[in-house]
Design a protein around this motif. Structure first.
Motif, PDB file in Angstrom:
ATOM      1  N   GLU A  64       2.316   1.649  -3.494  1.00 29.59           N
ATOM      2  CA  GLU A  64       1.308   2.181  -4.406  1.00 29.59           C
ATOM      3  C   GLU A  64       1.089   3.678  -4.163  1.00 29.59           C
ATOM      4  N   ALA A  65       1.032   4.084  -2.887  1.00 31.17           N
ATOM      5  CA  ALA A  65       0.841   5.495  -2.559  1.00 31.17           C
ATOM      6  C   ALA A  65       2.031   6.336  -3.019  1.00 31.17           C
ATOM      7  N   ASP A  75      -2.874   9.682  -1.345  1.00 31.02           N
ATOM      8  CA  ASP A  75      -3.852   8.664  -0.985  1.00 31.02           C
ATOM      9  C   ASP A  75      -4.395   9.027   0.392  1.00 31.02           C
ATOM     10  N   TYR A 131       0.832  -1.208   0.000  1.00 27.64           N
ATOM     11  CA  TYR A 131       0.000   0.000   0.000  1.00 27.64           C
ATOM     12  C   TYR A 131       0.862   1.251   0.000  1.00 27.64           C
ATOM     13  N   SER A 162       4.065   9.977  -9.529  1.00 25.24           N
ATOM     14  CA  SER A 162       3.605  10.017 -10.916  1.00 25.24           C
ATOM     15  C   SER A 162       2.526  11.059 -11.172  1.00 25.24           C
ATOM     16  N   LYS A 163       1.576  11.172 -10.237  1.00 24.52           N
ATOM     17  CA  LYS A 163       0.400  12.019 -10.483  1.00 24.52           C
ATOM     18  C   LYS A 163       0.248  13.170  -9.503  1.00 24.52           C
ATOM     19  N   GLU A 189       4.127   5.627  -5.550  1.00 24.41           N
ATOM     20  CA  GLU A 189       4.089   5.711  -7.011  1.00 24.41           C
ATOM     21  C   GLU A 189       3.006   6.689  -7.475  1.00 24.41           C
ATOM     22  N   LYS A 190       1.866   6.696  -6.790  1.00 26.27           N
ATOM     23  CA  LYS A 190       0.768   7.600  -7.136  1.00 26.27           C
ATOM     24  C   LYS A 190       1.185   9.055  -6.902  1.00 26.27           C
ATOM     25  N   TRP A 191       1.851   9.321  -5.775  1.00 27.47           N
ATOM     26  CA  TRP A 191       2.289  10.682  -5.466  1.00 27.47           C
ATOM     27  C   TRP A 191       3.352  11.151  -6.464  1.00 27.47           C
ATOM     28  N   GLU A 224      -0.858  12.931  -6.544  1.00 23.79           N
ATOM     29  CA  GLU A 224      -2.101  12.691  -5.839  1.00 23.79           C
ATOM     30  C   GLU A 224      -1.793  11.950  -4.539  1.00 23.79           C
TER      31      GLU A 224
END
Length: 119
Positions: free
Chosen positions: A12-13, A24, A9, A19-20, A15-17, A22
């Motif tokens: 994933e958080a 979580d 988790y 890349s985008k 990579e999301k931050w 954003e």
């Protein structure tokens, strides 16, 4: 063979931050945690969909290995002899490093993965 890994988790958080940009919100419930998370991510990057740690040599980011990648490197070394854990911790860390892997210092570096493996 058991070893510590980056929580899926968290991975994933991160990579999301990266890349985008954003956050979580379900994982990062407080403002303090969000700020600490952003600081944690400063030394990480995503290149071609692969999470990498910038480390002390910022121009050469290395892959943050998944459990499967760690297993691929260390299993042949581990099975080389009938005795369990014949190789010292430093040799196993060197094998992971030679394979192009790194692990965030905030999480104990590659030595933390190896230490839990041999204990």
């Amino acid at each position: 063979m058991y070893f510590r890994e980056m929580d899926p988790y968290l991975r994933e958080a991160v990579e999301k931050w990266i890349s985008k940009r954003e956050l979580d919100e379900t994982i990062l419930t407080t403002g303090e945690r969000r700020e600490n998370f952003k600081k944690y991510c400063r030394n990480l990057t995503v290149i071609e969909g692969v999470l990498r740690y910038k480390g002390r040599v910022p121009n050469v980011p290395k892959i943050v290995p998944t459990p499967e990648q760690v297993w691929e490197v260390l299993d042949p070394i581990h099975r080389r002899s009938s005795k369990k854990h014949v190789m010292g911790e430093q040799k196993l860390v060197e094998a992971l490093s030679a394979a192009g892997y790194a692990y965030p210092i905030a999480d104990g570096g590659l030595a933390s993965l190896v230490k839990e493996l041999v204990n």
